[in-house]
Scaffold this active site. Structure first.
Site, PDB file in Angstrom:
ATOM      1  N   ALA A 106       0.827  -1.211   0.000  1.00 59.12           N
ATOM      2  CA  ALA A 106       0.000   0.000   0.000  1.00 59.12           C
ATOM      3  C   ALA A 106       0.856   1.255   0.000  1.00 59.12           C
ATOM      4  CB  ALA A 106      -0.941  -0.006   1.202  1.00 59.12           C
ATOM      5  N   ARG A 133       3.695   9.648 -10.220  1.00 57.13           N
ATOM      6  CA  ARG A 133       3.212   9.744 -11.606  1.00 57.13           C
ATOM      7  C   ARG A 133       2.430  11.039 -11.827  1.00 57.13           C
ATOM      8  NH1 ARG A 133       1.837   4.175 -10.417  1.00 57.13           N
ATOM      9  NH2 ARG A 133       3.351   2.776 -11.397  1.00 57.13           N
ATOM     10  N   CYS A 153       2.396 -12.780   0.568  1.00 58.93           N
ATOM     11  CA  CYS A 153       1.585 -13.950   0.211  1.00 58.93           C
ATOM     12  C   CYS A 153       2.430 -15.070  -0.383  1.00 58.93           C
ATOM     13  CB  CYS A 153       0.500 -13.549  -0.785  1.00 58.93           C
ATOM     14  SG  CYS A 153      -0.629 -12.274  -0.186  1.00 58.93           S
ATOM     15  N   ARG A 207      13.272   6.763  -8.761  1.00 56.97           N
ATOM     16  CA  ARG A 207      12.063   7.491  -9.135  1.00 56.97           C
ATOM     17  C   ARG A 207      11.817   8.677  -8.201  1.00 56.97           C
ATOM     18  NH1 ARG A 207       7.025   4.575  -9.688  1.00 56.97           N
ATOM     19  NH2 ARG A 207       6.671   6.001 -11.425  1.00 56.97           N
ATOM     20  N   ASN A 247      -2.752  -3.066  -2.706  1.00 54.92           N
ATOM     21  CA  ASN A 247      -2.285  -2.405  -3.924  1.00 54.92           C
ATOM     22  C   ASN A 247      -3.341  -1.452  -4.483  1.00 54.92           C
ATOM     23  OD1 ASN A 247       0.499  -3.396  -5.011  1.00 54.92           O
ATOM     24  ND2 ASN A 247      -0.454  -5.210  -4.137  1.00 54.92           N
ATOM     25  N   TYR A 289     -17.385 -22.466 -22.317  1.00 54.40           N
ATOM     26  CA  TYR A 289     -17.524 -23.920 -22.184  1.00 54.40           C
ATOM     27  C   TYR A 289     -16.727 -24.634 -23.252  1.00 54.40           C
ATOM     28  CZ  TYR A 289     -19.147 -28.567 -23.253  1.00 54.40           C
ATOM     29  OH  TYR A 289     -19.171 -29.906 -23.562  1.00 54.40           O
ATOM     30  N   ARG A 336     -28.574 -22.634  -9.658  1.00 55.31           N
ATOM     31  CA  ARG A 336     -29.876 -23.153 -10.078  1.00 55.31           C
ATOM     32  C   ARG A 336     -30.565 -23.893  -8.931  1.00 55.31           C
ATOM     33  NH1 ARG A 336     -30.122 -26.951 -15.345  1.00 55.31           N
ATOM     34  NH2 ARG A 336     -28.967 -28.316 -13.947  1.00 55.31           N
TER      35      ARG A 336
END
Length: 458
Positions: free
Chosen positions: A14, A24, A47, A74, A311, A432, A448
């Site tokens: 984050a 940016r 992760c 940067r 993120n 499919y 269903r």
């Protein structure tokens, strides 16, 4: 013209996403960016740590998305091994301490981003800090566990906890050649599932050679004459262990925010508005594993620490602090995991979640295959759907199955976000072909069946 200063606390998903996005929007002469990270690494995948430990990921550095040097190229002044110890909101400044030299100082800010992440839960039981007991939140944690594995002659591992981290670490230790016991204080593994679906996970883990003990509350970590771990004790038994891995979960790292008087929710996470600005503050934003977010299904705040959210939070925050615009509307609670070849997925509400917010519901569970039944390796899967009784609105879905099962949860995640009913889901035009799905996808079969249940008397 004097540049504004953005200060970011936390150098992972984050925080550095926010810093990069802000850059940016605004050049260095317009916006100075200073970021503090107390660890040794920036922008890494927490992760991925279980898969590095288990050997699926070859090198630690494969988990690093961007190094501190790359951020500095940067024009982001990323200060590693530097911990922020105080936030002074009245004066717009933070106090930091260099963990290598011990030197301290204040840094002023015009805008502040809090991305302090989460900390592993370590219950206050005897022996929890003994050598051989490991958490797995950071790359440093992972390296320490790998070093312990290399130096340990015995091959008995006890994993405490059977949530996402617990089952992933059970697989990792199994891959490392350990005899694995998982101690779970809950009714079934994976408390993010309903107990009937968690029971499927338990059965599958037993089949993989992992011993899973439910309703096992750990009371102590026992040590030998050398001070190292030798066993884990519960009220009923002792389980020999050469290595112990804590997979109990995490909680928001918000002590800084609490001390600064910032608003926290029921789970201890920071509260923000849709722009990720901390509620009641004009110049402070927060994101990642230290915040609570809106659950779009229940309408309540919840704590969902995931890299995908972190993120996104960073992108939204960076746009807003940089002069653009972004919002984070909330989550539906989608998560996937695996243990060996067993895939586990969920999204939306469990039965007890629906009951807790006053929703009446029906459920439908089906067994199917991930491919056409006649196609080779058509692995089995179980799908459970939860739908609101009066409206038929999809409330949640859970999947336990073999290859090709877990990512089907994304169908339900989209349906939840769109507020679809289970009847509407049955008409979804999904892809499919026999190698990928039966003619009726298992998710649609479950929808269903839920639709039919809605017409039955309660």
């Amino acid at each position: 013209m004097t540049a504004e200063r953005l200060v970011v606390i936390g150098g992972d998903a984050a925080g550095m996403s926010a810093a990069s996005q802000a850059r940016r929007f605004r050049a260095p002469e317009e916006l100075e960016i200073v970021a503090f990270e107390r660890g040794h690494f920036s922008s890494f995948s927490a992760c991925g740590v279980p898969y590095w430990i288990g050997g699926q990921v070859a090198e630690r550095d494969d988990l690093i998305a961007r190094t501190p040097a790359e951020h500095r190229e940067r024009a982001i002044d990323l200060r590693m091994r530097t911990e922020v110890t105080e936030v002074d909101t009245a004066r717009g400044r933070v106090r930091s301490r260099d963990l290598e030299t011990g030197s301290e100082g204040w840094t002023g800010y015009d805008k502040l981003v809090i991305a302090t992440g989460a900390r592993p839960i370590r219950p206050p039981i005897p022996g929890i800090d003994a050598p051989g007991v490991h958490g797995v939140q950071t790359l440093d944690d992972g390296q320490a566990l790998i070093d312990t594995i290399a130096a340990t002659e015995g091959r008995r591992a006890v994993v405490v906890g059977a949530g996402y981290i617990g089952v992933e670490m059970a697989e990792a230790m199994l891959n490392r050649g350990f005899e694995v016991t998982v101690l779970n204080r809950g009714e079934q593994p994976m408390a993010t599932l309903d107990p009937d679906m968690g029971r499927l996970v338990h059965t599958a883990m037993d089949g993989l050679g992992i011993t899973t003990v439910d309703r096992a509350e750990v009371t102590a970590v026992l040590t030998g004459p050398d001070g190292r771990v030798r066993a884990v004790a519960t009220a009923d038994a002792e389980y020999p262990a050469d290595v112990v891995v804590l997979g109990i979960g995490v909680e928001p790292e918000t002590e800084l925010a609490r001390a600064a008087g910032l608003p926290l929710g029921a789970y201890g996470g920071l509260l923000t508005d849709l722009s990720m600005r901390v509620r009641g503050e004009d110049a402070i934003w927060a994101g990642g594993d230290c915040v609570e977010v809106l659950d779009l299904v229940s309408g309540r705040e919840r704590y969902v620490p995931l890299g995908t959210h972190a993120n996104k939070h960073g992108q939204v925050i960076g746009a807003n602090v940089g002069g653009g615009y972004g919002t984070f509307p909330g989550v539906v609670g989608t998560a996937v995991s695996k243990v060996c070849d067993l895939e586990i997925a969920r999204t939306g509400l469990r039965e007890k979640d629906a009951s807790a917010v006053g929703l009446q519901y029906v459920t439908a569970t089906v067994e199917s295959t991930a491919r056409a039944g006649y196609y080779p390796d058509a692995g089995l899967m179980t799908v459970k759907v939860i739908a609101e009784r009066r409206t038929g609105r999809l409330l949640g879905l859970q999947i336990v199955g073999r290859e090709g099962a877990a990512k089907r949860v994304d169908i339900a995640a989209v349906a939840l976000t769109a507020g679809m009913t289970v009847e509407q889901m049955t008409a979804l035009d999904l892809g499919y072909a026999p190698p990928f799905s039966p003619v009726w996808d298992p998710v649609l079969v479950a929808a269903r069946r839920a639709t039919k249940r809605l017409t039955e008397r309660p």
